[in-house]
Design a protein around this motif. Structure first.
Motif, PDB file in Angstrom:
ATOM      1  N   UNK A 174       0.815  -1.213   0.000  1.00 19.41           N
ATOM      2  CA  UNK A 174       0.000   0.000   0.000  1.00 19.41           C
ATOM      3  C   UNK A 174       0.852   1.269   0.000  1.00 19.41           C
ATOM      4  N   UNK A 175       1.834   1.331   0.906  1.00 20.06           N
ATOM      5  CA  UNK A 175       2.661   2.533   1.010  1.00 20.06           C
ATOM      6  C   UNK A 175       3.452   2.768  -0.262  1.00 20.06           C
ATOM      7  N   UNK A 176       3.995   1.675  -0.825  1.00 18.46           N
ATOM      8  CA  UNK A 176       4.774   1.800  -2.060  1.00 18.46           C
ATOM      9  C   UNK A 176       3.905   2.279  -3.211  1.00 18.46           C
ATOM     10  N   UNK A 177       2.688   1.747  -3.319  1.00 19.52           N
ATOM     11  CA  UNK A 177       1.766   2.149  -4.386  1.00 19.52           C
ATOM     12  C   UNK A 177       1.386   3.617  -4.229  1.00 19.52           C
ATOM     13  N   UNK A 178       1.128   4.023  -2.996  1.00 20.17           N
ATOM     14  CA  UNK A 178       0.752   5.411  -2.723  1.00 20.17           C
ATOM     15  C   UNK A 178       1.869   6.365  -3.126  1.00 20.17           C
ATOM     16  N   UNK A 179       3.109   6.012  -2.779  1.00 20.98           N
ATOM     17  CA  UNK A 179       4.239   6.858  -3.141  1.00 20.98           C
ATOM     18  C   UNK A 179       4.457   6.867  -4.648  1.00 20.98           C
ATOM     19  N   UNK A 180       4.390   5.688  -5.292  1.00 20.65           N
ATOM     20  CA  UNK A 180       4.564   5.580  -6.745  1.00 20.65           C
ATOM     21  C   UNK A 180       3.549   6.443  -7.487  1.00 20.65           C
ATOM     22  N   UNK A 189      -0.791   4.884 -13.211  1.00 22.48           N
ATOM     23  CA  UNK A 189      -0.985   3.436 -13.056  1.00 22.48           C
ATOM     24  C   UNK A 189      -1.192   3.105 -11.588  1.00 22.48           C
ATOM     25  N   UNK A 190      -0.335   3.687 -10.726  1.00 23.17           N
ATOM     26  CA  UNK A 190      -0.495   3.467  -9.295  1.00 23.17           C
ATOM     27  C   UNK A 190      -1.808   4.032  -8.781  1.00 23.17           C
ATOM     28  N   UNK A 191      -2.256   5.140  -9.352  1.00 18.88           N
ATOM     29  CA  UNK A 191      -3.515   5.733  -8.935  1.00 18.88           C
ATOM     30  C   UNK A 191      -4.690   4.820  -9.263  1.00 18.88           C
ATOM     31  N   UNK A 192      -4.646   4.160 -10.430  1.00 15.19           N
ATOM     32  CA  UNK A 192      -5.687   3.194 -10.790  1.00 15.19           C
ATOM     33  C   UNK A 192      -5.712   2.041  -9.784  1.00 15.19           C
ATOM     34  N   UNK A 193      -4.515   1.529  -9.427  1.00 16.63           N
ATOM     35  CA  UNK A 193      -4.438   0.424  -8.467  1.00 16.63           C
ATOM     36  C   UNK A 193      -4.953   0.869  -7.109  1.00 16.63           C
ATOM     37  N   UNK A 194      -4.573   2.081  -6.692  1.00 11.28           N
ATOM     38  CA  UNK A 194      -4.994   2.582  -5.381  1.00 11.28           C
ATOM     39  C   UNK A 194      -6.517   2.684  -5.275  1.00 11.28           C
ATOM     40  N   UNK A 195      -7.191   2.937  -6.392  1.00 12.76           N
ATOM     41  CA  UNK A 195      -8.650   3.036  -6.381  1.00 12.76           C
ATOM     42  C   UNK A 195      -9.329   1.732  -6.007  1.00 12.76           C
ATOM     43  N   UNK A 196      -8.612   0.610  -6.149  1.00 17.11           N
ATOM     44  CA  UNK A 196      -9.199  -0.707  -5.860  1.00 17.11           C
ATOM     45  C   UNK A 196      -8.923  -1.168  -4.428  1.00 17.11           C
ATOM     46  N   UNK A 197      -8.162  -0.368  -3.655  1.00 16.37           N
ATOM     47  CA  UNK A 197      -7.751  -0.777  -2.320  1.00 16.37           C
ATOM     48  C   UNK A 197      -8.404   0.130  -1.281  1.00 16.37           C
ATOM     49  N   UNK A 198      -8.930  -0.491  -0.244  1.00 18.60           N
ATOM     50  CA  UNK A 198      -9.511   0.281   0.856  1.00 18.60           C
ATOM     51  C   UNK A 198      -8.411   0.751   1.804  1.00 18.60           C
ATOM     52  N   UNK A 199      -8.669   1.839   2.464  1.00 15.20           N
ATOM     53  CA  UNK A 199      -7.772   2.355   3.518  1.00 15.20           C
ATOM     54  C   UNK A 199      -6.359   2.594   3.008  1.00 15.20           C
TER      55      UNK A 199
END
Length: 412
Positions: A174-180, A189-199
């Motif tokens: 989660x933290x790595x995706x948020x920073x990416x 790309x990371x923003x699209x992935x982050x949309x699928x994850x809660x919290x």
């Protein structure tokens, strides 16, 4: 036709996004690339994406609309919203849910013929006027989802079966995706992935959050693919408001850490040399054939980088030399550390008590001027081999002295 905020081709809105965000000083009448109706449509579309960031000022020339985004007020890049409004047809959305419902488990696999039959008999026949989906439409959608990684292909004799890709747990990332998502050139790309994850964590705040590269994310992705496969591309470059197609071999992408501006370093087949292209001046990119010149061009670029301060890689027969000496106190080691950290292709040496000299040979000294100016109150001597540029440098300094009524104390 009714107005819709969705868009299929991002190129339609890219220029307006750049004008409103990067520049933001034109009136409606000054947008002469397209009609006034196009301007109104794109402005309304941007208001639906970024209404909280839209502003306007009134001048003697008229109303100027602009985008103003303060990175201190949010933790995510708002320009990503423009990538998440892609338009779709009724067949697109219908097929999306039906296919994922049929292939709900990764161990289930069907051929395109079997899927077509299941869709017709189990999903569409219950409607009075069922949607007609032919096998070619379903095959195209399956190929699209395979390319996106949603589905996988399995060989079964002469037939190809389609199955859903396996799920995987990314909660530890989660933290790595948020920073990416906020820091990388293709962070969308990371923003699209982050949309699928809660919290998702909200702990990242950036002092300098340069987000303009968001607008060329699709261009950069295509160029990365071409670089990885050593392929030639045809790109549409805009120069002095004129669009021109250029055939080039992409080699590397450089990004400025000062202003986040992105550049493509590529071999130009028209001029037979390596040169740079600002990616905010590049529109569409088409991937072509593999080139056998890639290894040779990369080697040439690496040898040129020894004399490149920025992206200028001139074919001059001689280099330009720049040297300046700064003075600092004993408790100002951070100045020397900064010189060492930012010297790039130059060298730093101590030439006396509290005196440090920077020297470099580069293709174009003018690229260094903004950096040299940041040491201006500490410079005790300076020398350029390009005398006209040095004279201009001191002329600018003198103009600053005159503006603030400062006595000229420079030493040459």
């Amino acid at each position: 036709m009714a107005y819709t905020e969705c868009i299929k081709n991002f190129e339609r809105i890219r220029d307006y996004m750049r004008e409103f965000y990067v520049y933001g000083f034109k009136t409606r009448e000054e947008y002469d690339k397209k009609s006034s109706r196009s301007y109104d449509n794109e402005k309304r579309r941007m208001e639906s994406y970024l209404g909280d960031y839209m502003g306007a000022r009134y001048t003697t020339n008229g109303k100027q609309v602009f985008l103003a985004i303060d990175s201190r007020e949010g933790v995510s890049n708002p320009l990503y919203r423009t990538w998440k409004t892609k338009s779709f047809t009724n067949a697109d959305i219908t097929l999306h849910f039906i296919l994922l419902d049929i292939l709900h488990k990764p161990n289930i696999a069907y051929t395109v013929q079997e899927l077509t039959e299941k869709i017709d008999t189990n999903y569409l026949q219950c409607f009075e006027t069922p949607m007609m989906l032919d096998i070619s439409t379903i095959r195209k959608k399956l190929k699209e989802y395979v390319a996106l990684g949603l589905l996988i292909e399995r060989k079964d004799g002469r037939q190809i079966r389609y199955a859903r890709a396996k799920d995987f747990d990314i909660s530890d990332w989660k933290e790595a995706i948020c920073f990416f998502a906020e820091a990388d050139v293709c962070g969308v790309i990371g923003s699209y992935i982050a949309d699928t994850i809660d919290d998702m964590p909200k702990g990242y705040v950036f002092k300098h959050h340069n987000i303009t590269h968001t607008l060329e994310s699709d261009v950069i992705c295509t160029l990365f693919e071409a670089i990885q496969q050593h392929r030639i591309v045809c790109l549409q470059s805009v120069y002095r408001q004129k669009k021109e197609w250029r055939k080039v071999l992409p080699l590397r992408i450089f990004m400025s850490v000062q202003n986040s501006r992105s550049y493509l370093m590529a071999y130009d087949f028209k001029y037979h040399r390596i040169q740079s292209y600002r990616l905010d001046y590049v529109g569409m990119v088409e991937i072509k054939e593999v080139s056998p010149l890639f290894a040779e061009c990369i080697e040439t670029l690496e040898s040129m980088q020894k004399y490149m301060w920025g992206v200028c890689c001139s074919k001059r027969k001689y280099m330009e030399t720049v040297s300046f000496t700064i003075k600092c106190r004993n408790d100002e080691n951070y100045i020397i550390q900064r010189l060492e950290r930012e010297k790039r292709c130059g060298t730093v040496e101590c030439v006396g008590e509290g005196l440090y000299r920077f020297t470099a040979q580069v293709y174009d000294t003018s690229e260094m001027i903004p950096w040299i100016r940041s040491f201006i109150c500490r410079i005790v001597s300076l020398s350029f081999s390009n005398r006209s540029l040095e004279n201009q440098f001191w002329k600018d300094v003198q103009a600053m002295y005159d503006m603030y009524d400062i006595e000229d104390t420079k030493e040459q």
